[in-house]
Scaffold this motif. Sequence first.
Motif, PDB file in Angstrom:
ATOM      1  N   GLU A 179       0.830  -1.210   0.000  1.00 39.00           N
ATOM      2  CA  GLU A 179       0.000   0.000   0.000  1.00 39.00           C
ATOM      3  C   GLU A 179       0.865   1.261   0.000  1.00 39.00           C
ATOM      4  O   GLU A 179       0.556   2.225  -0.715  1.00 39.00           O
ATOM      5  CB  GLU A 179      -0.938  -0.001   1.214  1.00 39.00           C
ATOM      6  CG  GLU A 179      -2.032  -1.043   1.121  1.00 39.00           C
ATOM      7  CD  GLU A 179      -2.817  -1.224   2.418  1.00 39.00           C
ATOM      8  OE1 GLU A 179      -4.029  -1.504   2.331  1.00 39.00           O
ATOM      9  OE2 GLU A 179      -2.213  -1.079   3.518  1.00 39.00           O
ATOM     10  N   TRP A 180       1.939   1.274   0.794  1.00 39.50           N
ATOM     11  CA  TRP A 180       2.839   2.426   0.798  1.00 39.50           C
ATOM     12  C   TRP A 180       3.475   2.607  -0.569  1.00 39.50           C
ATOM     13  O   TRP A 180       3.589   3.724  -1.067  1.00 39.50           O
ATOM     14  CB  TRP A 180       3.936   2.281   1.860  1.00 39.50           C
ATOM     15  CG  TRP A 180       3.485   2.577   3.257  1.00 39.50           C
ATOM     16  CD1 TRP A 180       3.481   1.722   4.319  1.00 39.50           C
ATOM     17  CD2 TRP A 180       2.981   3.817   3.772  1.00 39.50           C
ATOM     18  NE1 TRP A 180       3.000   2.350   5.439  1.00 39.50           N
ATOM     19  CE2 TRP A 180       2.688   3.651   5.131  1.00 39.50           C
ATOM     20  CE3 TRP A 180       2.750   5.072   3.189  1.00 39.50           C
ATOM     21  CZ2 TRP A 180       2.185   4.667   5.925  1.00 39.50           C
ATOM     22  CZ3 TRP A 180       2.238   6.098   3.992  1.00 39.50           C
ATOM     23  CH2 TRP A 180       1.969   5.879   5.338  1.00 39.50           C
ATOM     24  N   ARG A 181       3.909   1.516  -1.195  1.00 40.75           N
ATOM     25  CA  ARG A 181       4.562   1.619  -2.514  1.00 40.75           C
ATOM     26  C   ARG A 181       3.612   2.165  -3.578  1.00 40.75           C
ATOM     27  O   ARG A 181       4.048   2.793  -4.536  1.00 40.75           O
ATOM     28  CB  ARG A 181       5.117   0.257  -2.937  1.00 40.75           C
ATOM     29  CG  ARG A 181       6.378  -0.118  -2.170  1.00 40.75           C
ATOM     30  CD  ARG A 181       7.009  -1.381  -2.748  1.00 40.75           C
ATOM     31  NE  ARG A 181       8.133  -1.838  -1.978  1.00 40.75           N
ATOM     32  CZ  ARG A 181       9.380  -1.369  -2.077  1.00 40.75           C
ATOM     33  NH1 ARG A 181       9.643  -0.412  -2.936  1.00 40.75           N
ATOM     34  NH2 ARG A 181      10.345  -1.859  -1.322  1.00 40.75           N
ATOM     35  N   LYS A 182       2.306   1.928  -3.409  1.00 38.52           N
ATOM     36  CA  LYS A 182       1.326   2.435  -4.377  1.00 38.52           C
ATOM     37  C   LYS A 182       1.149   3.942  -4.285  1.00 38.52           C
ATOM     38  O   LYS A 182       0.866   4.593  -5.287  1.00 38.52           O
ATOM     39  CB  LYS A 182      -0.035   1.755  -4.168  1.00 38.52           C
ATOM     40  CG  LYS A 182      -0.099   0.354  -4.715  1.00 38.52           C
ATOM     41  CD  LYS A 182      -1.485  -0.238  -4.525  1.00 38.52           C
ATOM     42  CE  LYS A 182      -1.512  -1.681  -5.021  1.00 38.52           C
ATOM     43  NZ  LYS A 182      -2.813  -2.309  -4.767  1.00 38.52           N
ATOM     44  N   ILE A 183       1.300   4.512  -3.091  1.00 39.43           N
ATOM     45  CA  ILE A 183       1.038   5.942  -2.939  1.00 39.43           C
ATOM     46  C   ILE A 183       2.308   6.801  -2.901  1.00 39.43           C
ATOM     47  O   ILE A 183       2.220   8.012  -3.029  1.00 39.43           O
ATOM     48  CB  ILE A 183       0.176   6.241  -1.692  1.00 39.43           C
ATOM     49  CG1 ILE A 183       0.911   5.888  -0.398  1.00 39.43           C
ATOM     50  CG2 ILE A 183      -1.167   5.540  -1.770  1.00 39.43           C
ATOM     51  CD1 ILE A 183       0.244   6.441   0.846  1.00 39.43           C
ATOM     52  N   LEU A 184       3.464   6.185  -2.716  1.00 38.87           N
ATOM     53  CA  LEU A 184       4.721   6.937  -2.646  1.00 38.87           C
ATOM     54  C   LEU A 184       5.591   6.665  -3.867  1.00 38.87           C
ATOM     55  O   LEU A 184       5.554   5.565  -4.421  1.00 38.87           O
ATOM     56  CB  LEU A 184       5.511   6.543  -1.384  1.00 38.87           C
ATOM     57  CG  LEU A 184       4.839   6.758  -0.035  1.00 38.87           C
ATOM     58  CD1 LEU A 184       5.683   6.151   1.084  1.00 38.87           C
ATOM     59  CD2 LEU A 184       4.579   8.240   0.214  1.00 38.87           C
ATOM     60  N   THR A 185       6.379   7.647  -4.249  1.00 39.24           N
ATOM     61  CA  THR A 185       7.374   7.421  -5.294  1.00 39.24           C
ATOM     62  C   THR A 185       8.473   6.530  -4.706  1.00 39.24           C
ATOM     63  O   THR A 185       8.568   6.401  -3.481  1.00 39.24           O
ATOM     64  CB  THR A 185       8.006   8.741  -5.761  1.00 39.24           C
ATOM     65  OG1 THR A 185       8.792   9.277  -4.694  1.00 39.24           O
ATOM     66  CG2 THR A 185       6.943   9.743  -6.223  1.00 39.24           C
ATOM     67  N   PRO A 186       9.320   5.929  -5.537  1.00 41.27           N
ATOM     68  CA  PRO A 186      10.425   5.138  -4.988  1.00 41.27           C
ATOM     69  C   PRO A 186      11.318   5.934  -4.028  1.00 41.27           C
ATOM     70  O   PRO A 186      11.732   5.414  -2.982  1.00 41.27           O
ATOM     71  CB  PRO A 186      11.193   4.687  -6.234  1.00 41.27           C
ATOM     72  CG  PRO A 186      10.137   4.596  -7.294  1.00 41.27           C
ATOM     73  CD  PRO A 186       9.227   5.772  -7.003  1.00 41.27           C
ATOM     74  N   ALA A 187      11.592   7.197  -4.335  1.00 38.84           N
ATOM     75  CA  ALA A 187      12.432   8.016  -3.448  1.00 38.84           C
ATOM     76  C   ALA A 187      11.723   8.283  -2.123  1.00 38.84           C
ATOM     77  O   ALA A 187      12.334   8.224  -1.054  1.00 38.84           O
ATOM     78  CB  ALA A 187      12.792   9.335  -4.129  1.00 38.84           C
TER      79      ALA A 187
END
Length: 164
Positions: free
Chosen positions: A45-53
């Motif tokens: 879920e975090w990876r879906k809303i945040l950019t890789p950086a």
Amino acid sequence: MKRRYLLQASAAMVGAAGLSRYLSGCAKERAVATPPFEVVKTETEWRKILTPAQFYVLRQHGTEQAGTSPLDRQYGKGNYRCVGCDLPLFASNAKFNSGTGWPSFYAPIEKAIGTSEDKMFGMTRTEVHCRRCGGHLGHVFLDGPPPTGQRYCINGVALKFVPA
């Protein structure tokens, strides 16, 4: 003579690779061992809303390269919010130019952040995280300006600026 240098260089590379694996393992362990927060999401879920950086900094306790954040040079009126959960963290009137290459503040908004002890890299520092989602923001040091004498050295990628 050349063989000796080759062996020294090989030993240095093996040591660096081992240290890199150790430090990334420490970051992963720390990212998992977090207290309960109001905003809780799975890694997916975090990876879906945040950019890789953003994910690297907020969820894996990373640090962006100095001088890369446009927010370091932002001096308009407004608030700096957590990019993970939108909690207001710092007011623009507490921002100052520390010359470090990261956005710096002498005080957070009341009850916006939490702190913990960070013993990575052989030193003890005070880590700053978002009180609501636990996202890693940066560190606080005791070399800031009056009135607090503190310098909240914050990764710009962990923040979003909302003009007043």
